[in-house]
Each structure stands twice: as C-alpha cells, then as structure tokens.
Scaffold this active site. Structure first.
Site, PDB file in Angstrom:
ATOM      1  N   SER A  20      34.797  30.404 -44.356  1.00  0.00           N
ATOM      2  CA  SER A  20      35.962  30.079 -44.229  1.00  0.00           C
ATOM      3  C   SER A  20      35.572  28.726 -45.685  1.00  0.00           C
ATOM      4  CB  SER A  20      34.964  28.664 -42.959  1.00  0.00           C
ATOM      5  OG  SER A  20      35.516  29.299 -41.853  1.00  0.00           O
TER       6      SER A  20
HETATM    7  N1  SAM Z   1      31.253  29.798 -39.592  1.00  0.00           N
HETATM    8  C1  SAM Z   1      31.214  31.128 -40.312  1.00  0.00           C
HETATM    9  C2  SAM Z   1      30.851  31.067 -41.601  1.00  0.00           C
HETATM   10  O1  SAM Z   1      30.018  29.914 -42.368  1.00  0.00           O
HETATM   11  O2  SAM Z   1      30.793  32.170 -42.349  1.00  0.00           O
HETATM   12  C3  SAM Z   1      32.428  31.302 -40.112  1.00  0.00           C
HETATM   13  C4  SAM Z   1      33.270  32.292 -39.262  1.00  0.00           C
HETATM   14  S1  SAM Z   1      34.211  33.259 -39.217  1.00  0.00           S
HETATM   15  C5  SAM Z   1      35.869  32.781 -39.901  1.00  0.00           C
HETATM   16  C6  SAM Z   1      34.512  33.520 -37.159  1.00  0.00           C
HETATM   17  C7  SAM Z   1      33.530  34.403 -37.044  1.00  0.00           C
HETATM   18  O3  SAM Z   1      33.626  34.070 -35.507  1.00  0.00           O
HETATM   19  C8  SAM Z   1      33.588  36.035 -37.120  1.00  0.00           C
HETATM   20  O4  SAM Z   1      31.936  36.285 -37.457  1.00  0.00           O
HETATM   21  C9  SAM Z   1      33.501  36.422 -36.105  1.00  0.00           C
HETATM   22  O5  SAM Z   1      32.638  37.663 -35.959  1.00  0.00           O
HETATM   23  C10 SAM Z   1      33.312  34.795 -34.659  1.00  0.00           C
HETATM   24  N2  SAM Z   1      33.051  35.313 -33.827  1.00  0.00           N
HETATM   25  C11 SAM Z   1      34.751  35.878 -32.810  1.00  0.00           C
HETATM   26  N3  SAM Z   1      34.736  35.702 -31.796  1.00  0.00           N
HETATM   27  C12 SAM Z   1      33.516  35.419 -31.413  1.00  0.00           C
HETATM   28  C13 SAM Z   1      32.521  35.183 -30.363  1.00  0.00           C
HETATM   29  N4  SAM Z   1      33.620  35.762 -29.050  1.00  0.00           N
HETATM   30  N5  SAM Z   1      31.310  34.932 -29.872  1.00  0.00           N
HETATM   31  C14 SAM Z   1      30.760  35.075 -30.908  1.00  0.00           C
HETATM   32  N6  SAM Z   1      31.285  35.067 -32.286  1.00  0.00           N
HETATM   33  C15 SAM Z   1      32.014  35.459 -32.390  1.00  0.00           C
END
Ligand code: SAM
Length: 214
Positions: A64
């Site tokens: 992000s």
């Molecule tokens: N917080 C992260 C960072 O600091 O890098 C950025 C997050 S990224 C915008 C969103 C993340 O949510 C992705 O890695 C994606 O694979 C994960 N994601 C999506 N759906 C999910 C789920 N149902 N359970 C766990 N993770 C999930």
C-alpha cells in the site's frame, strides 16, 4: 539488509510528504521513519520505495501507499499493547508499522508465495509478528478477541466473522465496496448488535478474495 544514512534521509522526506498530506500523529510518523520500506521491495527499487505510491509485490498484489498505511493506522487508534489482527499481510510493511506502534500483531495472507516470502523477511528483521497463511474472511478465532482489526484489501461488506472476533469497544477499519473505488470505513463495536459505522472518503484497494476465488 542495509539501512544507510541515505535510506534514512529518503525516508525522512517521505515522512514529511505524509505529514503534509494531513497525518499529524507523531507516533505514526515515527513508525514510518523506523521501518525501512526498501526492505519490502526488490533491491533495484530503492528510489521507488520512498515515493508515496503503492507498488507491485508479486502475485498480482501491491504494497500500500505509505499515506494510506498512515491513514488506516490513524483511523485504527492503536494503543500500546493492543492485540491487532491485520487481514492482507502482503509485503508485511503495514504489520511492521503496527508493531512499531507497540501493537501485538497477528496477520493473515491468502497467497502462499507472499506468506512465505514475508515470513522470512520479518524473521530476518526480528519482528515478533504472528503470520498466518489462510483466508482472512475466517479471521483467527483461536486468538480472538482482538482490540483492533485492520483490513488492507477491499471487502464487499463488513466481514461478519471478523466482527464476531472484535472486542466490545473495539474498532475495525476496512475499505468497503465492490467497484473501482472503496469507502474507507471504521466500525466501532459498542455491543454485539450495536455497531457504529463512520466513513472517511474514497480509496483504491485490491479485492479481498474468498477461499475459492482467484
Ligand atoms: N498490508 C499489505 C502491505 O503492507 O504490504 C498490503 C496489502 S495488499 C493491498 C492486500 C493483500 O490482501 C494482498 O496481499 C492479498 O493477497 C491479501 N488478501 C486478499 N484477500 C485476502 C483474504 N481473503 N485473506 C487474506 N489475505 C487476503
């Protein structure tokens, strides 16, 4: 892993940009200054790591934007010692910011490749963050209840099982919406059936996907 004066200087400039965009909480700004964001990207992207932008981290996901990390952290009103569940570990950057704020962090990622890579990185960085591979819609019932829950992917609605794992008096921050943009939402759990929803403008996140979705 090298965190030189140059990196710290680049980070200082980034922190000042985030401050200029309206984040005034010094604990959050100090946490951004403390976490070497270039560790979370490939070594050829040092300059990019210190731009206030999201960036691809593999598996079609992104780290992000620092401003968004700071904004979500501010809405979460984290207090030292809080037990915090993050859904969407991704690179691990947001989890480290929460840890720097004194939170006890639990984080879930659904992509195994990201989970593995980030687990190794956070071990090397000596953060005692608890990482889990799994579906964030399920939360972590074995470790509930949580003081705070932070969702870092776009959910179509407030995930019910996560609400159940939030303490009374606790808060969840989650970007809500199915389309291109989502509304940043804070849910305060005053009682089991007493929720207060507050909205904080439009953001753009990758979707929170369920177990069977690709
Ligand atoms: N917080 C992260 C960072 O600091 O890098 C950025 C997050 S990224 C915008 C969103 C993340 O949510 C992705 O890695 C994606 O694979 C994960 N994601 C999506 N759906 C999910 C789920 N149902 N359970 C766990 N993770 C999930």
């Amino acid at each position: 892993m090298n965190d030189s004066y140059r990196h710290k200087g680049l980070r200082k400039k980034l922190v000042e940009q985030v401050r200029a965009k309206g984040i005034r909480n010094e604990e959050i700004l100090n946490a951004l200054q403390a976490v070497p964001r270039h560790f979370f990207l490939d070594s050829s992207f040092v300059e990019i790591a210190y731009q206030d932008k999201p960036f691809p981290i593999g598996a079609g996901q992104t780290i992000s934007q620092p401003y968004t990390v700071a904004f979500q952290t501010e809405l979460l009103q984290v207090e030292k010692g809080n037990k915090v569940l993050e859904v969407g570990t991704g690179s691990g950057y947001q989890a480290c910011v929460l840890a720097e704020m004194g939170a006890r962090v639990f984080t879930i990622e659904r992509h195994h490749s990201l989970y593995r890579k980030t687990k190794q990185l956070l071990n090397e960085m000596k953060y005692s963050i608890k990482l889990f591979y799994g579906d964030g819609y399920e939360g972590l019932p074995a470790f509930a209840p949580f003081d705070r829950i932070l969702v870092t992917a776009a959910a179509p609605q407030v995930p019910r099982k996560l609400l159940d794992q939030l303490k009374i008096g606790g808060m969840m921050v989650v970007p809500l919406g199915k389309g291109d943009t989502q509304i940043m939402t804070r849910v305060v759990k005053h009682g089991d059936d007493e929720l207060e929803k507050q909205e904080f403008g439009n953001f753009r996140f990758v979707p929170m996907l369920g177990d069977k979705e690709r």
